[in-house]
Design a protein around this motif. Structure first.
Motif, mmCIF file in Angstrom:
data_model
loop_
_atom_site.group_PDB
_atom_site.id
_atom_site.type_symbol
_atom_site.label_atom_id
_atom_site.label_comp_id
_atom_site.label_asym_id
_atom_site.label_seq_id
_atom_site.Cartn_x
_atom_site.Cartn_y
_atom_site.Cartn_z
ATOM 1 N N TRP A 122 1.025 -0.792 -38.710
ATOM 2 C CA TRP A 122 1.554 -0.149 -39.911
ATOM 3 C C TRP A 122 0.546 -0.092 -41.047
ATOM 4 N N ALA A 123 -0.285 -1.140 -41.168
ATOM 5 C CA ALA A 123 -1.302 -1.113 -42.229
ATOM 6 C C ALA A 123 -2.297 0.017 -41.962
ATOM 7 N N ARG A 177 1.064 4.511 -48.737
ATOM 8 C CA ARG A 177 1.773 3.206 -48.736
ATOM 9 C C ARG A 177 3.263 3.377 -49.012
ATOM 10 N N LYS A 178 3.580 4.223 -49.979
ATOM 11 C CA LYS A 178 4.987 4.384 -50.353
ATOM 12 C C LYS A 178 5.777 4.953 -49.173
ATOM 13 N N ALA A 179 5.174 5.925 -48.478
ATOM 14 C CA ALA A 179 5.853 6.531 -47.323
ATOM 15 C C ALA A 179 6.013 5.511 -46.200
ATOM 16 N N THR A 180 5.034 4.617 -46.050
ATOM 17 C CA THR A 180 5.121 3.601 -44.995
ATOM 18 C C THR A 180 6.304 2.657 -45.262
ATOM 19 N N TYR A 181 6.421 2.208 -46.522
ATOM 20 C CA TYR A 181 7.566 1.342 -46.861
ATOM 21 C C TYR A 181 8.872 2.129 -46.805
ATOM 22 N N PHE A 182 8.788 3.432 -47.057
ATOM 23 C CA PHE A 182 9.974 4.286 -46.939
ATOM 24 C C PHE A 182 10.492 4.223 -45.496
ATOM 25 N N VAL A 198 18.234 -2.312 -48.639
ATOM 26 C CA VAL A 198 18.578 -1.164 -49.498
ATOM 27 C C VAL A 198 18.008 -1.404 -50.912
ATOM 28 N N VAL A 199 18.073 -2.643 -51.369
ATOM 29 C CA VAL A 199 17.470 -2.982 -52.671
ATOM 30 C C VAL A 199 15.956 -2.709 -52.610
ATOM 31 N N GLY A 200 15.338 -3.114 -51.499
ATOM 32 C CA GLY A 200 13.898 -2.864 -51.318
ATOM 33 C C GLY A 200 13.590 -1.376 -51.300
ATOM 34 N N PHE A 201 14.477 -0.612 -50.658
ATOM 35 C CA PHE A 201 14.315 0.848 -50.603
ATOM 36 C C PHE A 201 14.301 1.421 -52.026
#
Lengths: 55, 457
Positions: free
Chosen positions: B302-303, B311-316, B426-429
């Motif tokens: 993932w990195a 990065r934002k899309a990866t966490y998405f 969901v909070v993380g999202f």
């Protein structure tokens, strides 16, 4: 300080990766040996405490 | 000890940057042993003091908790110092602390003193963990400005891999010393491990190099297409933690780690309970092995992917697919879908997100705050990990203990735990969604903009 342009030897790079790659490969192999047990028929026992896991 | 100075570790022209990740891996493969500490739990519980006293599971559990708490605290405290001192000095000190921690703890195991083990493995070793964890990060980012995710992912993958090495190493050494007549094999095992890890970490410290200030990868042309979240300016650590972005990423890391702990904390008993009569102890051990491998693989995968995806899309991806996986997991057991392969697949994918979350965060910080103080900022962000390390087990064990005490169905307890993790994800999202570029007022005025390769490390 002026340095001569001295390219790192490919053998040195390979050795550096080998030094960290070998212990890692051993660890992966040992975990793989454990992972295989999931796909082998095993006698079922009662619930046991969790073995070590990489968190 | 001037040979540890940053100036003495500047790479000569022609030095290959591919020599740097092995140096970082030597550190992370060593300190990753911390996550294999549980192999010592039962042997420690079996020890008796001179007065016949024994330690409780809770008391032994504190050793690991202290180490992880000190990891976060020392990373936060020493991050700014590390920027000035350079990676070689920080790695060498990490080696001393981690190695010394084992030696002190070995006295504790030999004399049945838990206080000495807390001091050694928990506090002194914990400082080694914190220093070691953050020390190679900004150096790798500077060597790989074109692939920062790949570079930091490689190192942080090592932390996951360290557990894979540490567990069998600890077991093999204990078996060896026991076979050679040691009634209590722990002290000799810890002395040996301390020496081995110290030497291996020193190898990393002495082979690490920082790039010369004007160095750039051959043929590297910084991208001209500006990504919205990739900053062309640097933010000092003293300013970074005052930004909303820092705290949003803190929440992102905290929620992602806590959710992963929801699976890892009870992985073995959970799969046995979900598939009663089908999965035994050995198969459950195999499940834990699979999770460890996917946790490690996810760090690298993932990195690296984040270099292309952003990065934002990866966490998405983590925070959209992750909650679905956690929601489904309780319904895959023998009382519902009854599919072991499906359950294992779902859990393993979820674990790649857990590992990926750890490994992608340094590059995310670099994107938002620039490379100038990234180690120090990363250090402060790791307090989210320490917090998750306390909160996660509290949620999991608290709920499962309650279900047990009340005589309720344990499977319902797992469902509640996993669905709480859905809520956290969901909070993380939402936190990830709210991340915006850092406001101009936080930018450093007296540091060069762009891919900075200057004095700070």
């Amino acid at each position: 300080m002026a340095h001569e342009m001295k390219k790192s030897s490919p053998a040195l790079i390979a050795l550096a990766w080998l030094l960290v790659g070998l212990p890692l490969a051993w660890g992966v192999y040992r975990s793989g040996q454990n992972a295989v047990k999931l796909f082998q028929p095993q006698p079922v026992a009662v619930t046991a405490p969790a073995p070590p896991a990489a968190k | 000890m001037s040979f540890l100075d940053r100036d003495r570790s500047v790479a000569h022209p022609g030095f290959s940057r591919w020599l740097v990740p092995p140096a970082a891996l030597a550190i992370h493969l060593s300190i990753g042993q911390a996550y294999a500490f549980s192999v010592f739990k039962n042997p420690l519980l079996a020890l008796h003091g001179a007065d016949g006293s024994v330690w409780s599971l809770k008391e032994v559990g504190y050793i690991f908790s202290i180490a992880i708490a000190v990891l976060g605290l020392s990373a936060a405290l020493f991050g700014a110092w590390l920027e000035k001192a350079g990676p070689r000095r920080a790695m060498a000190y990490a080696a001393v602390c981690f190695g010394l921690g084992f030696q002190i703890a070995s006295f504790g195991a030999a004399h049945h003193s838990l206080a000495l083990i807390y001091l050694g493995y928990g506090f002194v070793g914990g400082v080694g963990l914190g220093l070691g964890y953050i020390s190679p990060v900004s150096t790798l980012i500077k060597w790989f400005p074109d692939r920062p995710g790949l570079a930091t992912g490689l190192a942080i993958m090592g932390f996951g891999g360290g557990a894979l090495i540490g567990a069998p190493l600890g077991n093999e050494l204990m078996a060896h010393f026991k076979a050679h007549g040691h009634v209590n094999p722990i002290p000799s095992t810890w002395i040996t491990m301390g020496i081995l890890y110290f030497l291996f970490m020193l190898y990393g410290a002495f082979t690490i190099r920082v790039p010369a200030p004007d160095w750039k990868p051959e043929g590297y042309v910084p991208s001209t297409t500006q990504r919205a979240l990739v900053s062309t300016h640097n933010v000092a650590v003293t300013q970074a933690w005052k930004t909303a972005q820092f705290w949003l990423l803190w929440i992102v890391l905290f929620t992602n780690v806590t959710a992963g702990i929801g699976i890892l904390e009870q992985a073995s008993p959970m799969i046995q309970d979900f598939f009663k009569g089908h999965i035994g102890v050995a198969a459950a051990t195999g499940f834990v092995g699979m999770l460890s491998l996917f946790n490690m693989g996810g760090r690298f995968l993932w990195a690296s992917v984040s270099d292309f995806l952003g990065r934002k899309a990866t966490y998405f991806v983590f925070f959209t697919i992750g909650p679905v996986l956690y929601f489904l997991m309780p319904f895959l057991g023998s009382n519902h879908t009854n599919s072991v392969p499906l359950f294992v697949t779902v859990a393993c994918i979820a674990l790649t997100f857990y590992g990926g979350g750890f490994a992608t965060i340094p590059a995310y910080l670099k994107d938002l705050f620039g490379g100038f103080n990234v180690s120090a900022i990363h250090g402060r962000l790791l307090t989210a990990w320490s917090t998750a390390g306390i909160v996660g087990p509290l949620i999991v064990n608290g709920i499962l203990d309650h279900y047990k005490a009340a005589g309720l169905n344990r499977l319902d307890g797992y469902r509640v735990v996993l669905h709480i993790m859905v809520g956290l994800l969901v909070v993380g999202f939402l936190a990830n969604l709210l991340v915006r570029p850092v406001a101009e007022r936080f930018w450093m005025k007296d540091a060069p903009a762009g891919d900075y390769s200057g004095a700070a490390h």
